[in-house]
Motif scaffolding. Sequence first.
Motif, PDB file in Angstrom:
ATOM      1  N   PHE A   1       0.811  -1.325  -0.070  1.00  0.00           N
ATOM      2  CA  PHE A   1       0.275   0.217   0.028  1.00  0.00           C
ATOM      3  C   PHE A   1       1.039   1.224  -0.026  1.00  0.00           C
ATOM      4  CE2 PHE A   1       0.933  -0.288   4.259  1.00  0.00           C
ATOM      5  CZ  PHE A   1       0.454  -1.499   4.763  1.00  0.00           C
ATOM      6  N   THR A   2       0.125   2.448  -0.209  1.00  0.00           N
ATOM      7  CA  THR A   2       1.027   3.729  -0.296  1.00  0.00           C
ATOM      8  C   THR A   2       1.005   4.083   1.091  1.00  0.00           C
ATOM      9  OG1 THR A   2      -1.235   4.879  -0.560  1.00  0.00           O
ATOM     10  CG2 THR A   2       0.018   4.151  -2.695  1.00  0.00           C
ATOM     11  N   PRO A   3       1.811   5.319   1.129  1.00  0.00           N
ATOM     12  CA  PRO A   3       2.209   5.824   2.544  1.00  0.00           C
ATOM     13  C   PRO A   3       0.717   6.283   3.037  1.00  0.00           C
ATOM     14  CG  PRO A   3       3.861   6.791   1.219  1.00  0.00           C
ATOM     15  CD  PRO A   3       2.971   5.774   0.195  1.00  0.00           C
ATOM     16  N   THR A   4      -0.329   6.864   2.097  1.00  0.00           N
ATOM     17  CA  THR A   4      -1.657   7.239   2.479  1.00  0.00           C
ATOM     18  C   THR A   4      -2.467   5.999   3.119  1.00  0.00           C
ATOM     19  OG1 THR A   4      -1.623   9.152   1.088  1.00  0.00           O
ATOM     20  CG2 THR A   4      -3.656   8.563   1.857  1.00  0.00           C
ATOM     21  N   GLU A   5      -2.472   4.977   2.481  1.00  0.00           N
ATOM     22  CA  GLU A   5      -3.031   3.718   2.849  1.00  0.00           C
ATOM     23  C   GLU A   5      -2.399   3.123   4.124  1.00  0.00           C
ATOM     24  OE1 GLU A   5      -4.246   2.504  -1.941  1.00  0.00           O
ATOM     25  OE2 GLU A   5      -2.466   1.515  -0.826  1.00  0.00           O
ATOM     26  N   ALA A   6      -1.180   3.393   4.270  1.00  0.00           N
ATOM     27  CA  ALA A   6      -0.582   2.758   5.300  1.00  0.00           C
ATOM     28  C   ALA A   6      -0.784   3.540   6.686  1.00  0.00           C
ATOM     29  CB  ALA A   6       0.912   3.155   5.591  1.00  0.00           C
ATOM     30  N   ALA A   7      -1.147   4.973   6.327  1.00  0.00           N
ATOM     31  CA  ALA A   7      -1.834   5.669   7.534  1.00  0.00           C
ATOM     32  C   ALA A   7      -3.153   5.141   8.107  1.00  0.00           C
ATOM     33  CB  ALA A   7      -1.834   7.194   7.203  1.00  0.00           C
ATOM     34  N   ALA A   8      -3.927   5.019   7.137  1.00  0.00           N
ATOM     35  CA  ALA A   8      -5.213   4.469   7.300  1.00  0.00           C
ATOM     36  C   ALA A   8      -5.089   3.120   8.078  1.00  0.00           C
ATOM     37  CB  ALA A   8      -6.036   4.232   5.896  1.00  0.00           C
ATOM     38  N   VAL A   9      -4.225   2.108   7.479  1.00  0.00           N
ATOM     39  CA  VAL A   9      -4.111   0.874   8.253  1.00  0.00           C
ATOM     40  C   VAL A   9      -3.508   1.184   9.506  1.00  0.00           C
ATOM     41  CG1 VAL A   9      -2.644  -0.995   8.294  1.00  0.00           C
ATOM     42  CG2 VAL A   9      -3.562  -0.274   5.897  1.00  0.00           C
ATOM     43  N   ALA A  10      -2.585   2.098   9.809  1.00  0.00           N
ATOM     44  CA  ALA A  10      -2.353   2.440  10.930  1.00  0.00           C
ATOM     45  C   ALA A  10      -3.499   2.719  12.098  1.00  0.00           C
ATOM     46  CB  ALA A  10      -1.238   3.611  11.168  1.00  0.00           C
ATOM     47  N   CYS A  11      -4.374   3.621  11.691  1.00  0.00           N
ATOM     48  CA  CYS A  11      -5.569   3.900  12.367  1.00  0.00           C
ATOM     49  C   CYS A  11      -6.293   2.869  12.857  1.00  0.00           C
ATOM     50  CB  CYS A  11      -6.352   4.907  11.564  1.00  0.00           C
ATOM     51  SG  CYS A  11      -5.426   6.885  11.632  1.00  0.00           S
ATOM     52  N   VAL A  12      -6.549   1.953  11.895  1.00  0.00           N
ATOM     53  CA  VAL A  12      -7.464   0.832  12.045  1.00  0.00           C
ATOM     54  C   VAL A  12      -6.750  -0.159  13.111  1.00  0.00           C
ATOM     55  CG1 VAL A  12      -8.564  -1.302  10.858  1.00  0.00           C
ATOM     56  CG2 VAL A  12      -8.621   1.043   9.817  1.00  0.00           C
ATOM     57  N   THR A  13      -5.640  -0.407  12.906  1.00  0.00           N
ATOM     58  CA  THR A  13      -4.641  -1.214  13.823  1.00  0.00           C
ATOM     59  C   THR A  13      -4.590  -0.844  15.148  1.00  0.00           C
ATOM     60  OG1 THR A  13      -3.078  -1.816  11.534  1.00  0.00           O
ATOM     61  CG2 THR A  13      -2.351  -2.509  14.070  1.00  0.00           C
ATOM     62  N   ALA A  14      -4.450   0.542  15.134  1.00  0.00           N
ATOM     63  CA  ALA A  14      -4.162   1.151  16.698  1.00  0.00           C
ATOM     64  C   ALA A  14      -5.881   1.174  17.263  1.00  0.00           C
ATOM     65  CB  ALA A  14      -3.998   2.748  16.549  1.00  0.00           C
ATOM     66  N   ILE A  15      -6.715   1.217  16.414  1.00  0.00           N
ATOM     67  CA  ILE A  15      -8.194   1.161  17.135  1.00  0.00           C
ATOM     68  C   ILE A  15      -8.473  -0.546  17.603  1.00  0.00           C
ATOM     69  CG2 ILE A  15     -10.462   1.072  16.814  1.00  0.00           C
ATOM     70  CD1 ILE A  15     -10.236   3.456  14.937  1.00  0.00           C
ATOM     71  N   LEU A  16      -8.048  -1.337  16.566  1.00  0.00           N
ATOM     72  CA  LEU A  16      -8.210  -2.830  17.186  1.00  0.00           C
ATOM     73  C   LEU A  16      -7.264  -3.132  18.210  1.00  0.00           C
ATOM     74  CD1 LEU A  16      -8.254  -4.483  13.551  1.00  0.00           C
ATOM     75  CD2 LEU A  16     -10.381  -3.811  14.885  1.00  0.00           C
ATOM     76  N   ILE A  17      -6.236  -2.776  18.361  1.00  0.00           N
ATOM     77  CA  ILE A  17      -5.169  -2.993  19.630  1.00  0.00           C
ATOM     78  C   ILE A  17      -5.804  -2.375  20.647  1.00  0.00           C
ATOM     79  CG2 ILE A  17      -2.938  -2.618  20.435  1.00  0.00           C
ATOM     80  CD1 ILE A  17      -1.814  -3.079  17.655  1.00  0.00           C
ATOM     81  N   GLY A  18      -6.128  -1.271  20.532  1.00  0.00           N
ATOM     82  CA  GLY A  18      -6.657  -0.296  21.736  1.00  0.00           C
ATOM     83  C   GLY A  18      -7.673  -0.780  22.400  1.00  0.00           C
ATOM     84  N   PHE A  19      -8.667  -1.307  21.697  1.00  0.00           N
ATOM     85  CA  PHE A  19     -10.106  -1.744  22.137  1.00  0.00           C
ATOM     86  C   PHE A  19     -10.180  -3.198  22.301  1.00  0.00           C
ATOM     87  CE2 PHE A  19     -12.514   1.777  20.098  1.00  0.00           C
ATOM     88  CZ  PHE A  19     -13.173   2.229  21.171  1.00  0.00           C
ATOM     89  N   PHE A  20      -9.590  -4.136  21.608  1.00  0.00           N
ATOM     90  CA  PHE A  20      -9.588  -5.572  21.959  1.00  0.00           C
ATOM     91  C   PHE A  20      -8.543  -6.220  22.196  1.00  0.00           C
ATOM     92  CE2 PHE A  20     -12.431  -4.168  18.137  1.00  0.00           C
ATOM     93  CZ  PHE A  20     -13.753  -4.532  19.041  1.00  0.00           C
ATOM     94  N   ILE A  21      -7.206  -5.736  22.124  1.00  0.00           N
ATOM     95  CA  ILE A  21      -6.095  -6.586  22.911  1.00  0.00           C
ATOM     96  C   ILE A  21      -5.691  -5.860  24.216  1.00  0.00           C
ATOM     97  CG2 ILE A  21      -3.793  -7.021  22.401  1.00  0.00           C
ATOM     98  CD1 ILE A  21      -4.246  -7.342  19.426  1.00  0.00           C
ATOM     99  N   TYR A  22      -5.219  -4.541  24.246  1.00  0.00           N
ATOM    100  CA  TYR A  22      -4.995  -3.879  25.533  1.00  0.00           C
ATOM    101  C   TYR A  22      -6.088  -3.379  26.198  1.00  0.00           C
ATOM    102  CZ  TYR A  22      -0.114  -3.845  23.434  1.00  0.00           C
ATOM    103  OH  TYR A  22       1.165  -4.184  22.961  1.00  0.00           O
ATOM    104  N   ARG A  23      -7.193  -3.248  25.736  1.00  0.00           N
ATOM    105  CA  ARG A  23      -8.583  -2.584  26.220  1.00  0.00           C
ATOM    106  C   ARG A  23      -8.224  -1.380  27.015  1.00  0.00           C
ATOM    107  NH1 ARG A  23     -11.105  -8.590  28.118  1.00  0.00           N
ATOM    108  NH2 ARG A  23     -11.051  -9.468  26.066  1.00  0.00           N
ATOM    109  N   ASP A  24      -7.248  -0.699  26.647  1.00  0.00           N
ATOM    110  CA  ASP A  24      -7.120   0.639  27.205  1.00  0.00           C
ATOM    111  C   ASP A  24      -8.071   1.651  26.446  1.00  0.00           C
ATOM    112  OD1 ASP A  24      -5.489  -0.443  29.029  1.00  0.00           O
ATOM    113  OD2 ASP A  24      -3.718   0.318  28.300  1.00  0.00           O
ATOM    114  N   LEU A  25      -8.483   1.409  25.463  1.00  0.00           N
ATOM    115  CA  LEU A  25      -8.906   2.533  24.704  1.00  0.00           C
ATOM    116  C   LEU A  25     -10.496   2.373  24.724  1.00  0.00           C
ATOM    117  CD1 LEU A  25      -8.536   4.782  22.597  1.00  0.00           C
ATOM    118  CD2 LEU A  25      -8.947   2.993  20.638  1.00  0.00           C
TER     119      LEU A  25
END
Length: 432
Positions: free
Chosen positions: A239-263
């Motif tokens: 993916f492009t840098p712009t798509e990578a930024a979108a992937v970073a947002c989605v990954t951060a939300i998934l990790i924060g909500f469902f793995i670390y549960r701090d979000l």
Amino acid sequence: MEPIWAILILLVLMVFGVPVAWCFAGVLMYLVWAYDVSTLTLLLQGFRSLDSVILLALPLFVLAGYLMQSGGVARRLISFMELMVKGRKGGLGAALVLSSGIFGAISGTATAAVASIGTIMIGPLADRGYPRGYTAALLGLSSLLGILIPPSITMILFGVVTRQSITALFAASVVPGLLLMIGLILFNKIMAGRFLAARENLPPPAEVTQESGFSITYKALPALSMPLIILGGIYGGVFTPTEAAAVACVTAILIGFFIYRDLTFGRLRDSLISAGETTGTIIFILLFSFMIGRVMVAEGVPQELTEFVTGLTDNRILILLLVNVFLIFVGMIMDDLSVTVVIAPLFLPLMLANDVDPVHFGTIVACSVVIGANSPPVAPILYMACRTGKVSIHRAVAPALMMIFWVALPVMLAVTFLPALSLFLPRLIGVY
């Protein structure tokens, strides 16, 4: 004479505490009056410049940084780094540098690293004998690793205003970023031997058993996977840098909500608001800077600057040194966005005239931002680190200047006069 007055107006407005975006607006108003330029034409050109798919990466990476800050990523990274350096003299300081580098590689911003890493680490560092002024200075320098270690918002802005490949700029800044990181770790090890002399046998930062060490590593894996996903996807052509930024947002939300549960939904809302405010400020600065740049180009200011510098000397080495000195000086009194989107494009024709590759010049600018953002009188990142560490700026200036002189400045000079340090990796992986 008008460009000099424009810079003076910008500095005066900053000294009086006017928000940076409106400082640029004031400069633009003066230039429109001085050169009698059509405001409507400038607005059309400015908005056309903002109409860029690449710029979409900016708000997304900013949001990803806030999401990781509130989602527990920083805390897991720090625990893992403490585990890696446990029991070594200067190990906790090295953990701060490494954590800032990795967090910067994920979020792309220095302010997020200062807020996240500093809040968690400055207290424990002070408890173990590190002077707070020194710790704030180390935090200020290491937080700017995010400018060099990709993905970097500064590199995105430089690529947008100079029309260079974002992927190539990301790759070019990797080696300079690693050099700065290694230099800060070595400097910290030497300094720790002085003010930790009474604590020769430092205990581990935490009593880590084999089981707890495995647990810390296991919990850090999602956080450590983020730079691999982002950078691996970009350089692997997924993916492009712009798509990578979108992937970073989605990954951060998934990790924060469902793995670390701090979000939580409340923290998600706050992250969205903070990211919107930060992005809005940057976009305003970009809009005004694009318009200022149009006026400057139309009036031949970059060409006049090139003629002025080459009139002083035609020695390539001296020209590069003059540019280095000027970038550092401007970085001492202006913020990193100002240096990147206004000053750097003015010098680009001069660099091209002296056979300096524009991607190579991008890493030179990034190194100058690291120095300028921690040098008085403005030193925005150093001030922020001091506020986070609850210490007077006066106690942090001396150690910050030592780190600049012994680490950041040599790295900048090496990057300036050894282009291969910047261009080797982009050419090796075939992105430039």
